[in-house]
Design a protein around this motif. Structure first.
Motif, PDB file in Angstrom:
ATOM      1  N   ALA A  50       0.835  -1.207   0.000  1.00  0.00           N
ATOM      2  CA  ALA A  50       0.000   0.000   0.000  1.00  0.00           C
ATOM      3  C   ALA A  50       0.870   1.259   0.000  1.00  0.00           C
ATOM      4  CB  ALA A  50      -0.929  -0.012   1.205  1.00  0.00           C
ATOM      5  N   ASP A  51       1.950   1.236   0.790  1.00  0.00           N
ATOM      6  CA  ASP A  51       2.880   2.381   0.811  1.00  0.00           C
ATOM      7  C   ASP A  51       3.524   2.577  -0.558  1.00  0.00           C
ATOM      8  OD1 ASP A  51       2.352   2.806   3.486  1.00  0.00           O
ATOM      9  OD2 ASP A  51       4.102   1.684   4.193  1.00  0.00           O
ATOM     10  N   LEU A  52       3.923   1.478  -1.171  1.00  0.00           N
ATOM     11  CA  LEU A  52       4.555   1.561  -2.487  1.00  0.00           C
ATOM     12  C   LEU A  52       3.573   2.057  -3.538  1.00  0.00           C
ATOM     13  CD1 LEU A  52       6.611  -1.767  -2.432  1.00  0.00           C
ATOM     14  CD2 LEU A  52       7.527   0.553  -2.274  1.00  0.00           C
ATOM     15  N   ALA A  53       2.316   1.645  -3.432  1.00  0.00           N
ATOM     16  CA  ALA A  53       1.295   2.098  -4.386  1.00  0.00           C
ATOM     17  C   ALA A  53       1.102   3.609  -4.289  1.00  0.00           C
ATOM     18  CB  ALA A  53      -0.021   1.372  -4.126  1.00  0.00           C
ATOM     19  N   ARG A  54       1.073   4.137  -3.053  1.00  0.00           N
ATOM     20  CA  ARG A  54       0.964   5.593  -2.877  1.00  0.00           C
ATOM     21  C   ARG A  54       2.185   6.298  -3.441  1.00  0.00           C
ATOM     22  NH1 ARG A  54      -1.472   3.992   2.035  1.00  0.00           N
ATOM     23  NH2 ARG A  54       0.533   4.026   3.118  1.00  0.00           N
ATOM     24  N   SER A  55       3.348   5.716  -3.211  1.00  0.00           N
ATOM     25  CA  SER A  55       4.580   6.303  -3.742  1.00  0.00           C
ATOM     26  C   SER A  55       4.562   6.322  -5.260  1.00  0.00           C
ATOM     27  CB  SER A  55       5.792   5.514  -3.238  1.00  0.00           C
ATOM     28  OG  SER A  55       6.985   6.029  -3.769  1.00  0.00           O
TER      29      SER A  55
END
Length: 276
Positions: A50-55
């Protein structure tokens, strides 16, 4: 003994059911290409994904800004170089106009060409960019965020480009044209000096836009590398290793089929078979 046998049968049925579910999950992983189907599969990895998707979403937006900045600096560079060429021609004309041997008719022709050059430069000042906004802002220039630490306006404002000391370059050309047509040598000399200043100013603006363009190129390279690294990390957490998954699926399928065959053979035995 019968109870024990029943318990073993129940346990075997449950074991085979669990194996069948694992096989079904593996088939879904292979068909979707995603190793994690629900957050409970791996909560830590799911949070990181999820963090990577936001990034990645932020990087996509910033990459679009960088692309816009590169387009703006490229268009501005072309316009500034054209203006520089026009000013070089204006310098030739003002020198000719300052020559006492130049006839009145020739001075009139020179004045007309200088006015035409001023019109061309005015058109450049009003040019629009690919986003249908003015290339050179008439007011304060809007800064653009290109990454967490880089926020700047890629192109100078109209006043910064087309004015020298608060006087527009085109007004200088028109005033010089008027002086040449009238044969006012003192004003022609002043205009000649002002054109020199405009030429130097244009060179400074070309250099400033070039520096911004180089900075944007570096940001673009960094953005591309960051996008690759983020995509690789997300893929390692999220995507199915098809070769390994297919091999694992085949192994589990064979194991289940063998267990089912053995269970079927055992289940065909009679009570007397167990008691004997």
């Amino acid at each position: 003994m019968i109870n024990a046998t029943g318990n073993r049968m129940t346990q075997e049925i449950q074991r085979q059911s669990r194996m069948a579910k694992r096989i079904a999950d593996k088939q879904v992983q292979i068909s979707t290409g995603k190793r994690l189907q629900r957050a409970s599969d791996n909560p830590v990895a799911t949070t990181r994904i999820a963090d990577l998707a936001r990034s990645q979403a932020n990087d996509t937006a910033r990459a679009a800004n960088i692309s816009l900045g590169i387009s703006l600096t490229s268009q501005a560079d072309v316009s500034l170089r054209q203006m520089s060429n026009l000013l070089a021609r204006a310098k030739e004309l003002t020198l000719a106009g300052a020559n006492a041997a130049t006839s009145a008719a020739d001075r009139g022709t020179i004045a007309l060409e200088l006015a035409s050059l001023a019109d061309e430069i005015d058109s450049m000042a009003s040019a629009k960019a690919a986003n249908d906004q003015p290339l050179f802002a008439s007011g304060a220039n809007m800064a653009i965020r290109f990454d967490d630490n880089s926020i700047f306006a890629p192109v100078p404002t109209r006043a910064e480009v087309f004015e020298v000391g608060g006087v527009s370059i085109t007004q200088t050309l028109r005033d010089t044209a008027t002086a040449i047509a009238a044969g006012n040598m003192a004003q022609v000399a002043a205009g000649n000096t002002a054109v020199d200043g405009a030429i130097n100013h244009a060179a400074d603006m070309i250099a400033a836009v070039g520096l911004n363009a180089a900075r944007l190129d570096r940001l673009n390279e960094n953005s591309a590398q960051r996008a690759i690294s983020t995509a690789e990390e997300r893929s390692s957490l999220e995507d199915t290793d098809l070769s390994a998954a297919i091999a694992e699926l085949n192994g589990m399928t064979l194991t289940l089929e063998a267990a089912q065959a053995a269970f079927a053979r055992i289940n065909r035995r009679t009570l007397m078979d167990f008691l004997s």
